[in-house]
Write a protein that holds these residues in place. Structure first.
Motif, PDB file in Angstrom:
ATOM      1  N   TYR A  87       0.919  -1.169  -0.061  1.00  0.00           N
ATOM      2  CA  TYR A  87       0.015   0.109   0.182  1.00  0.00           C
ATOM      3  C   TYR A  87       0.763   1.246   0.032  1.00  0.00           C
ATOM      4  N   GLY A  88       2.190   1.176  -0.392  1.00  0.00           N
ATOM      5  CA  GLY A  88       2.975   2.321  -0.275  1.00  0.00           C
ATOM      6  C   GLY A  88       2.587   3.346  -1.294  1.00  0.00           C
ATOM      7  N   ASP A  89       2.153   2.614  -2.566  1.00  0.00           N
ATOM      8  CA  ASP A  89       1.670   3.610  -3.635  1.00  0.00           C
ATOM      9  C   ASP A  89       2.635   4.493  -4.222  1.00  0.00           C
ATOM     10  N   CYS A  90       3.969   4.237  -4.293  1.00  0.00           N
ATOM     11  CA  CYS A  90       4.874   5.079  -4.546  1.00  0.00           C
ATOM     12  C   CYS A  90       4.740   5.215  -6.238  1.00  0.00           C
ATOM     13  N   SER A  91       4.643   6.667  -6.682  1.00  0.00           N
ATOM     14  CA  SER A  91       4.239   6.894  -8.047  1.00  0.00           C
ATOM     15  C   SER A  91       4.972   6.063  -9.049  1.00  0.00           C
TER      16      SER A  91
END
Length: 585
Positions: A298-302
């Protein structure tokens, strides 16, 4: 698998043949192995062809034609990334190729392997494509190699169906349907082509509309990114010429019990003898004695493709499943006593999440973690990880357990209950020389675009880590990953990182990579569109090879300056600090 092995099993024709761009390693770290073992556990006979030659029919025809379908994957890495550097130069080595020389996986491997099958098997059984290359390229996407928008890989590969995501449920349903002679055009977790758009599905802008219009591409990508990557997402369709790409809703996530069963399958944790005979497979040394604890991030790094492929929800194995695997590993002949890595995409996300994540329906109005901070609803899993690590250390035959996957230090700082205990245990027992973190940058303007923690958070963790290492009398260090030339980053920003590293990290990073635009990530959409696809903010990107290399070289120059300073230290004494230097002795 070889023809001789098929005969030894009394099989004249396998049900499924899987084709991979990697050497075959029978490990849960490798997608082809997982899919093969899952199909085998359901009663199917599965054969694998690893890295077939494109020049002769010998490899691809060796096992004949499968009864049900061909399963085709480029391997563990998109072939564009595996074969080319960020500056477009050929990569000379490959950890997943015997002998390490990178000469066995073709560019656009998924497409090339599909063409290879159709060249020698006319009117064959369905071609099913999957793996990360197919998953990231399932809709119209930006392709760095051609610097253009390409249509869905399903069309270019001329395959019958595409499986996106991790794929276990979808592949089993495809196999069951084909065995029972049922249609495979409506299976969750897949994409297919149709002559008409289905009723009730949401429309994405057509390939033709986004091919030459960056703004239209950004809007299309934003729609896809916001609504297609979670459980309960609607179906989509995207027109490509006279046909429609049908993107069915995601397949159900595996439960923890199902993930336990997958990891309990009879993996050999070794390369197939045929592959091993061709030379050293470097990846094997890393993954043979490593254990996966969970999947998802769920880090959702771009810039990262993990969320697009594995999803934001964390699916954790039970402690008993992990303990059982390590006990089995410790009982094997030749085991050294060292677990080389215990983790997942991010090691300390094990057993963490929230109610929405557990249902596969995360918030759409904010990130779970990142530049804006930690969502207050997030439940940390460090307490469970402390318990798991203690139980693993107590197992007979286990001497050392290292966590090499990398950790999210912002999660540690935010967990007031168990964060420090987890870090203390890491420092005391589970760091092999250095702990890897991934700040990626220090300029807040760039970190915000990356969705990474602010520079202040990184500096705070670095201080805490040094204090804890000193308190535990451990001579271990931090190391970090840095990305140069990410959208929004300039040479001045990289010079700022040099100053930040000297004053806050107190070391100069060695691992610096130039940003590579991979399909279906937010950062790639920024790079192509010149603006953030979700906010509309204008974003400049360095696109010249000279400019990209200059950003990377800025850190290299900083390292050389530091070496010169160390060499200038008087013999037997402490080094002298240059005038005005923020470095500490």
């Amino acid at each position: 698998m070889t023809p001789r092995e098929l005969r030894q099993r009394g099989v004249d024709r396998p049900d499924v043949i899987l084709v991979s761009g990697d050497a075959y390693i029978d490990s849960p770290y490798c997608g082809i192995a997982v899919i093969g073992r899952v199909l085998e556990s359901a009663g199917y006979c599965v054969a694998v062809i690893a890295q077939p030659s494109l020049d002769t029919p010998d490899d691809i025809t060796a096992l004949g034609e499968p009864r049900l379908f061909w399963g085709i994957s480029a391997g563990c890495v998109d072939s564009a990334v595996a074969n080319r550097t960020a500056l477009g130069k050929p990569r000379k080595s490959c950890d997943f190729t015997p002998g390490t020389v990178n000469n066995r996986r073709p560019d656009r491997a998924t497409i090339m392997y599909c063409n290879l099958v159709r060249r020698y098997f006319k009117n064959t059984v369905p071609l099913v494509i999957g793996g990360i290359e197919a998953s990231l390229r399932r809709i119209a996407h930006y392709d760095l190699q051609s610097s253009a928008i390409r249509r869905s890989i399903l069309l270019d590969a001329k395959a019958d169906i595409l499986v996106y995501g991790m794929g276990e449920h979808a592949v089993l349903q495809i196999a069951h349907s084909l065995r029972e002679q049922r249609d495979i055009k409506s299976i969750s977790g897949t994409c297919v082509l149709a002559a008409e758009a289905p009723a009730g599905y949401r429309e994405l802008a057509s390939y033709e509309a986004v091919q030459s219009d960056a703004d239209a591409f950004g809007e299309m990508f934003a729609t896809f990114h916001k609504t297609a990557l979670h459980q309960g997402a609607p179906g989509f369709f995207q027109q490509h010429g006279a046909r429609f790409l049908i993107h069915h809703p995601p397949a159900p996530m595996l439960s923890s019990a199902e993930l336990d069963r997958v990891h309990g399958l009879p993996f050999q944790h070794d390369a197939h003898p045929k592959c091993r005979a061709d030379g050293e497979i470097r990846a094997l040394a890393t993954i043979r004695n490593s254990v996966t604890t969970h999947r998802g991030c769920y880090g959702d790094c771009s810039f990262c493709a993990i969320t697009v492929h594995q999803g934001r929800s964390i699916i954790s194995r039970s402690m008993e499943s992990i303990l059982s695997e390590v006990k089995h590993m410790a009982s094997q002949k030749g085991f050294s006593g060292t677990i080389r890595d215990l983790g997942g995409p991010t090691a300390n996300m094990y057993a963490s999440g929230c109610e929405l994540l557990s249902r596969g329906t995360p918030c759409q109005h904010r990130h779970c973690i990142g530049y804006e901070g930690i969502c207050p609803k997030l439940v940390h899993g460090h307490g469970e990880q402390v318990e798991l690590l203690a139980r693993l250390r107590a197992l007979p035959g286990v001497k050392r357990i290292f966590i090499a996957s990398g950790i999210r230090y912002d999660l540690i700082l935010a967990d007031g209950k168990h964060g420090r205990a987890y870090l203390r245990q890491m420092v005391a027992h589970h760091v092999s020389g250095q702990l890897k973190i991934a700040p990626e940058h220090c300029a807040d303007a760039v970190l915000r675009l990356m969705n990474k923690p602010s520079a202040a958070v990184t500096a705070r963790f670095a201080r805490l880590y040094r204090e804890m290492a000193a308190a535990e009398n451990q001579h271990i260090h931090l190391s970090c990953y840095v990305i140069a030339a990410h959208p929004g980053s300039t040479k001045q920003h990289m010079e700022e990182f040099v100053r930040f590293a000297r004053s806050n990290l107190q070391f100069m990073p060695e691992q610096v990579q130039i940003f590579t635009p991979t399909p279906s990530t937010v950062s790639t959409a920024m790079y192509h569109c010149g603006r953030h696809p979700l906010s509309g903010e204008v974003v400049w990107s360095e696109k010249s090879s000279v400019g990209k290399q200059a950003q990377k070289d800025t850190l290299r120059a900083g390292r050389e300056m530091r070496k010169e300073t160390v060499r200038s230290r008087p013999a037997g004494g402490r080094r002298k600090k240059p005038s005005g230097s923020p470095w500490r002795s």
